[in-house]
Motif scaffolding. Structure first.
Motif: not given
Length: 677
Positions: A137, A189-191, A181-185
């Motif tokens: 993160t 990636l934000s996480k 598992e990823t979170e795009e931003k």
């Protein structure tokens, strides 16, 4: 191999204090009295291999906290056995030939615990699954801000993406299964969250925690819902279990289905947040899996981990199964399931069974011919594991013969000669000594290899830096190309503006020449007829009596601004569009001429406009003459209307007087008759 063991026993409950004895290479040493906090600090400083206690219940509510605080590689061992099967320290010590002392002395109890653990007695307390969550993160919140803050946020998200890719590449190179598992931003990636199916010890040196910078990496072990207990030495006898085909649907809710080698369903289960260890235990209770199947392609890391744990074959379809295909498989089985996870797991297991069904039926036919139908399951399991049918049948037959021989020992087995075993022991001792030397040599080779790997990793890092610089140069070049394209576009637009202005300049020069010669009248241009525009004209060029105005759009003007222009004494007004009725009436009453640009052929360039003087003067004279004629006609009409009104009023007056005189005569006549009476 020398190991360090700490034996613990509780001295007092409140405050909680422990007696600590260490065992190292056969030497015992009394370490003293420790609180729980000081004990944890001491353990982190010494990093023992084993912490031995007679019962983990002595730690009470602090047990979970204590287990989380243990450094990697340190085991907590309950020497008295697993819960429900515990024995006293004294009885275990007597079995191992250890002399006992005062059973009420905490240091004596701690010493016995350490000595028993050194002999391999006891059960390791298992608090964590062979599963780890790695979270990548942002190290700090980017907060709010302008352009520079946006650039910083994008940079941090790019760093998080790079770190996730680095960890992913390391896990792939090490052959460790995982799910990500990823979170795009912001195109980064934000996480990123890895669920790695390996123990903390396997990840040691592979993934390092990071804290305090732009990127944070945390390694979190997955705790078991209940504590497990595993023997320190040896393995428990495993009962013979039936061979099964297991289908697994991983995710937040895990689905498990098991069928036997005849296609019969033996287990169907789904559970939310089920770690890999729980899945392993559930399957172990059902049977021994020889195939672990999934309904998607490629197989998820979770399923790969389960297959590798059981040393089972992994089955994945060539293409991920569609929902319609899964429902069709369940209809063939004639069964309903509780949820989609059970459906997916059962469809995967049954699909694997159908793939093997022709081979299994052929095995059954051959076994019936050979009279080995009772051994059908064992033979099938061996064939699936890679044996050919003949080898499998022979192996099962020999196994049955040996078991029979062991159950019925012959006369020759009743005697016992220890000499061969002693020779074998001496031979094994020499072999162990040789292997220890070889082991030390191999350790030296490993150290050298690690140095070489370190050098190569530094070279790879340098190469990565070079590649990164090359990418940055390419990005910079790409940005410059885009900048050049933008400037070329702006240049093209500027050339078009210059060309238009050049044409306008030629027209202006011609108009200036006409104005200088006196054959044209300059017009003061207003974009709209409003108070603000009027103030602008007065401020920039002034507005004098006798000026002629040109208004591009008079719409929306009112009576007040028209009266103001009349008061200022403008000579005339020219518009591109007709004037509003109220404004035109004010100019008409004040005899201020107004025209449209089409009527006078006005020549205009931006804020500059002229009209032929002769044309303007002629138009003004005609319009004023027309208005004078209209005024005279209006005055004549008004006078005639007044005379007509006066004539009508006069007639009405004469008629009224005549009526009054007639009434008077009638009254007088009536008055004379009354007098005679």
């Amino acid at each position: 191999m020398a190991i360090l063991i700490l034996g613990l026993d509780i001295i007092s409950e409140n405050p909680k204090r422990f007696a600590v004895v260490s065992w190292f290479n056969g030497m015992l040493e009394r370490k003293g009295e420790f609180t729980l906090y000081r004990l944890i600090r001491f353990i982190h400083a010494k990093r023992p291999d084993i912490i031995a206690v007679d019962s983990v219940t002595e730690l009470g509510d602090d047990l979970r906290k204590f287990l989380r605080a243990l450094p990697p590689g340190t085991k907590l061992v309950q020497v008295t056995g697993r819960p429900g099967e515990q024995r006293s320290l004294q009885s275990l010590a007597r079995e191992q030939g250890i002399r006992t002392g005062d059973r009420f002395d905490p240091y004596e109890e701690a010493k016995l615990a350490a000595l028993l653990a050194s002999k391999g007695v006891g059960y390791e307390v298992l608090a964590f699954e062979d599963e780890v969550v790695v979270k990548v993160t942002r190290g700090r919140s980017p907060g709010k801000g302008g352009w520079s803050q946006d650039r910083y946020r994008k940079r941090v998200h790019n760093l998080v993406r790079d770190k996730v890719r680095e960890i992913e590449e390391r896990l792939r190179r090490a052959g460790i299964p995982f799910d990500l598992e990823t979170e795009e931003k912001d195109y980064g990636l934000s996480k990123g969250e890895f669920r790695v199916y390996a123990s903390r010890e396997e990840l040691a040196g592979l993934i390092k925690p990071m804290k305090g910078g732009d990127v944070e990496v945390r390694i979190l072990p997955v705790e078991r819902s209940e504590l497990g207990f595993a023997p320190l030495t040896g393995e428990e006898a495993i009962k013979e279990r039936r061979s099964i085909i297991v289908g697994i649907d991983p995710g937040i809710t895990v689905g498990i289905a098991a069928i036997d080698l005849n296609g019969r369903i033996v287990a169907l289960h789904s559970e939310r947040n089920m770690p890999v260890g729980e899945v392993f235990r559930f399957v172990s209770e059902v049977g021994h899996p020889i195939i672990v199947a999934t309904d998607v392609s490629p197989a998820p890391g979770f399923v790969e981990k389960i297959a590798r744990s059981f040393k089972a074959q992994l089955f994945a379809p060539r293409e991920s199964l569609r929902v319609e295909e899964k429902n069709e498989l369940l209809r063939d089985l004639g069964i309903t399931v509780d949820d989609d996870h059970q459906r997916d797991a059962l469809a995967a297991a049954y699909k694997a069974y159908l793939r093997l069904k022709p081979k299994l039926e052929h095995i059954d036919a051959r076994l019936r011919e050979a009279g080995l139908s009772k051994k059908s399951e064992e033979v099938k399991a061996l064939v699936i594991q890679g044996y050919n049918l003949g080898e499998a049948m022979q192996k099962v037959s020999l196994k049955g013969r040996r078991r029979k021989e062991m159950e019925e020992p012959g006369e020759e087995q009743r005697g016992f000669d220890a000499e061969p075993y002693l020779r074998r022991i001496r031979e094994l001792e020499r072999r162990i000594e040789f292997l220890e030397r070889e082991n030390e040599e191999l350790r030296e080779i490993i150290r050298e290899q690690r140095k070489t790997i370190g050098k190569l990793e530094r070279k790879i890092a340098d190469y990565d830096d070079e590649v990164r610089r090359k990418v940055l140069r390419e990005r910079e070049l790409e940005a410059k190309v885009k900048r050049i394209e933008l400037l070329e576009k702006q240049l093209k637009e500027a050339k078009a503006v210059i060309e238009r202005l050049s044409r306008d300049l030629v027209q202006v020069k011609r108009m200036n020449v006409v104005e200088i010669r006196g054959s044209a009248v300059p017009l003061k241009v207003l974009r709209v007829l409003s108070w603000r525009e009027l103030q602008r004209i007065e401020r920039e060029i002034g507005l004098r009596r006798g000026d002629v105005l040109f208004v591009a759009n008079p719409a929306g003007a009112g009576k007040a601004i028209a009266e103001e222009l009349v008061e200022k004494g403008i000579k005339a007004i020219i518009t591109e569009k007709p004037l509003p009725e109220v404004v035109a009436s004010v100019f008409r009453e004040a005899h201020v001429p107004f025209f449209t640009s089409e009527e006078l052929d006005v020549k205009r360039v931006d804020e500059f406009a002229v009209v032929e003087r002769e044309t303007l003067e002629t138009a003004i004279e005609r319009l004023l003459a027309k208005w004078e004629e209209e005024d005279r006609e209006r005055e004549a009409e008004k006078l005639a209307r007044l005379l007509e009104e006066y004539r009508i009023e006069r007639i009405k007056e004469l008629e009224r007087k005549a009526r009054e005189e007639l009434e008077e005569e009638k009254r007088k006549k009536r008055g004379g008759k009354d007098f005679k009476f």
